[in-house]
Scaffold this active site. Sequence first.
Site, short mmCIF file in Angstrom:
data_model
loop_
_atom_site.label_atom_id
_atom_site.label_comp_id
_atom_site.label_asym_id
_atom_site.label_seq_id
_atom_site.Cartn_x
_atom_site.Cartn_y
_atom_site.Cartn_z
N ASN A 6 44.48 36.70 37.66
CA ASN A 6 43.71 36.53 38.90
C ASN A 6 42.42 35.78 38.56
O ASN A 6 41.60 36.24 37.76
CB ASN A 6 43.40 37.92 39.48
CG ASN A 6 42.64 37.81 40.78
OD1 ASN A 6 41.69 37.04 40.90
ND2 ASN A 6 43.03 38.60 41.76
N ASP A 8 39.94 34.73 40.63
CA ASP A 8 38.87 34.78 41.64
C ASP A 8 37.47 34.74 41.04
O ASP A 8 36.58 34.04 41.53
CB ASP A 8 38.97 36.08 42.46
CG ASP A 8 40.22 36.13 43.31
OD1 ASP A 8 40.88 35.09 43.45
OD2 ASP A 8 40.54 37.23 43.81
N HIS A 9 37.27 35.53 39.99
CA HIS A 9 35.89 35.68 39.51
C HIS A 9 35.41 34.50 38.67
O HIS A 9 34.23 34.38 38.39
CB HIS A 9 35.71 37.03 38.82
CG HIS A 9 35.86 38.13 39.84
ND1 HIS A 9 35.03 38.21 40.94
CD2 HIS A 9 36.77 39.12 39.98
CE1 HIS A 9 35.42 39.22 41.70
NE2 HIS A 9 36.47 39.78 41.14
N HIS A 42 42.72 35.33 45.59
CA HIS A 42 42.51 36.01 46.87
C HIS A 42 41.62 35.11 47.71
O HIS A 42 40.46 34.89 47.37
CB HIS A 42 41.83 37.36 46.59
CG HIS A 42 41.63 38.20 47.81
ND1 HIS A 42 41.22 39.50 47.73
CD2 HIS A 42 41.79 37.95 49.13
CE1 HIS A 42 41.14 40.02 48.95
NE2 HIS A 42 41.47 39.08 49.82
N ARG A 44 39.48 35.07 50.55
CA ARG A 44 38.85 36.05 51.44
C ARG A 44 38.39 35.38 52.73
O ARG A 44 38.06 34.20 52.74
CB ARG A 44 37.65 36.69 50.74
CG ARG A 44 38.06 37.75 49.74
CD ARG A 44 36.84 38.47 49.20
NE ARG A 44 37.23 39.68 48.51
CZ ARG A 44 37.30 40.88 49.09
NH1 ARG A 44 36.96 41.04 50.34
NH2 ARG A 44 37.68 41.92 48.40
N ARG A 48 34.12 33.93 49.73
CA ARG A 48 33.03 34.16 48.76
C ARG A 48 33.33 33.64 47.36
O ARG A 48 32.44 33.44 46.57
CB ARG A 48 32.69 35.65 48.69
CG ARG A 48 33.75 36.50 48.06
CD ARG A 48 33.26 37.90 47.83
NE ARG A 48 33.23 38.66 49.05
CZ ARG A 48 33.32 39.99 49.07
NH1 ARG A 48 33.41 40.66 47.95
NH2 ARG A 48 33.32 40.64 50.21
N GLU A 69 46.74 36.32 47.47
CA GLU A 69 46.38 37.60 48.11
C GLU A 69 45.61 37.27 49.37
O GLU A 69 44.72 36.40 49.34
CB GLU A 69 45.45 38.41 47.21
CG GLU A 69 46.08 38.99 45.99
CD GLU A 69 45.03 39.67 45.13
OE1 GLU A 69 43.86 39.85 45.56
OE2 GLU A 69 45.37 40.01 44.00
N THR A 100 38.82 44.69 46.37
CA THR A 100 39.77 45.45 47.17
C THR A 100 39.71 46.92 46.73
O THR A 100 39.79 47.21 45.54
CB THR A 100 41.20 44.90 46.96
OG1 THR A 100 41.15 43.48 46.98
CG2 THR A 100 42.14 45.41 48.04
N GLU A 150 52.99 45.53 45.25
CA GLU A 150 52.08 45.65 44.10
C GLU A 150 51.44 47.02 44.21
O GLU A 150 50.75 47.33 45.19
CB GLU A 150 51.02 44.56 44.12
CG GLU A 150 50.05 44.69 42.93
CD GLU A 150 48.94 43.65 42.93
OE1 GLU A 150 49.14 42.53 43.45
OE2 GLU A 150 47.86 43.98 42.40
N HIS A 190 45.04 46.04 39.33
CA HIS A 190 43.67 46.40 39.69
C HIS A 190 43.03 47.26 38.61
O HIS A 190 43.55 48.30 38.24
CB HIS A 190 43.55 47.13 41.04
CG HIS A 190 42.25 46.78 41.72
ND1 HIS A 190 41.06 47.31 41.32
CD2 HIS A 190 41.97 45.91 42.71
CE1 HIS A 190 40.10 46.78 42.06
NE2 HIS A 190 40.62 45.93 42.91
N GLY A 191 41.94 46.74 38.09
CA GLY A 191 41.12 47.49 37.14
C GLY A 191 41.71 47.59 35.74
O GLY A 191 41.22 48.39 34.93
N1 PXP Z 1 45.56 43.13 42.74
C1 PXP Z 1 44.85 43.03 43.88
C2 PXP Z 1 45.55 43.24 45.17
C3 PXP Z 1 43.48 42.72 43.86
O1 PXP Z 1 42.80 42.62 45.01
C4 PXP Z 1 42.86 42.48 42.61
C5 PXP Z 1 41.41 42.12 42.56
O2 PXP Z 1 41.21 40.90 43.19
C6 PXP Z 1 43.64 42.59 41.45
C7 PXP Z 1 44.98 42.93 41.54
C8 PXP Z 1 43.07 42.35 40.09
O3 PXP Z 1 42.16 43.36 39.80
P1 PXP Z 1 41.11 43.15 38.63
O4 PXP Z 1 40.26 41.98 38.99
O5 PXP Z 1 40.37 44.44 38.62
O6 PXP Z 1 41.90 42.92 37.39
#
Ligand code: PXP
Length: 237
Positions: A6, A8-9, A42, A44, A48, A69, A100, A150, A190-191
């Site tokens: 992912n 995004d960041h 993602h 949004r 952002r 996403e 999320t 997921e 996630h996480g």
């Molecule tokens: N899955 C979904 C649906 C998410 O929204 C995110 C965070 O954008 C992730 C997975 C990835 O999570 P993380 O950035 O904590 O690895």
Amino acid sequence: MRLSVNIDHFATLREARGASEPEPALFALLAEQAGAMGITTHLRTDRRHIKERDLEIIRKVIKTKLTLEMAATEEMKKVALKIKPDVVCLVPERPEELTTTGGLDVVANRKALAPYIKNLAKGKIRVSIFVDPELKQIQACRDLGAPQIEIHTGIYADLKPGKARDKALADVRKAAEFGDKLGIEVTAGHGLDYRNVGPIVAIPQITELSIGFFIVARTALVGITQAVREMVELLRK
Ligand code: PXP
């Protein structure tokens, strides 16, 4: 087990400065080169981090699988049908959240989701739904004809080792077994980080993990030495 990175960041970093760098598409390509089997982003509602131009470029340049996403809104449906990601993962979105914070309540939103999922499927987009590890939610995904889910691992990932975490892990395991039994492809995310990913990888029904924040944070740490050295070198010259 496939890894979908992912990104995004990485885009968050660009937006922190309102600059044109770093380029998220480059990060996506390097992630692929390093072995990632998919790229996740993602888009949004408030844009952002990732923007439509990022999606357009990434769609064109990556060779693996693109997962988008998004919230189940009309605006996002239009974007998805234009960009044509391989997979759309429907997520809940709250404007004030930093990330999320939980799975989509498929049971409560069943009526609205049914035609939405059909429209995406008609556009030849595979639909996944981000859900908490609750059997009733997974059953609702199956009832709506979603081929993929997921499972939200954030509850497990945020806990310290101990009884509560064991229970959260067992919930993820049961959810994965249930989804697989219903004939749904089960992914998770996630996480997740180096420390907590092991027990999730050990769940045989999970085919793919979506990991973002930790990898981007780690990228900064492992890259800092080279980045500073390069600048010092330049100053010396
Ligand atoms: N899955 C979904 C649906 C998410 O929204 C995110 C965070 O954008 C992730 C997975 C990835 O999570 P993380 O950035 O904590 O690895």
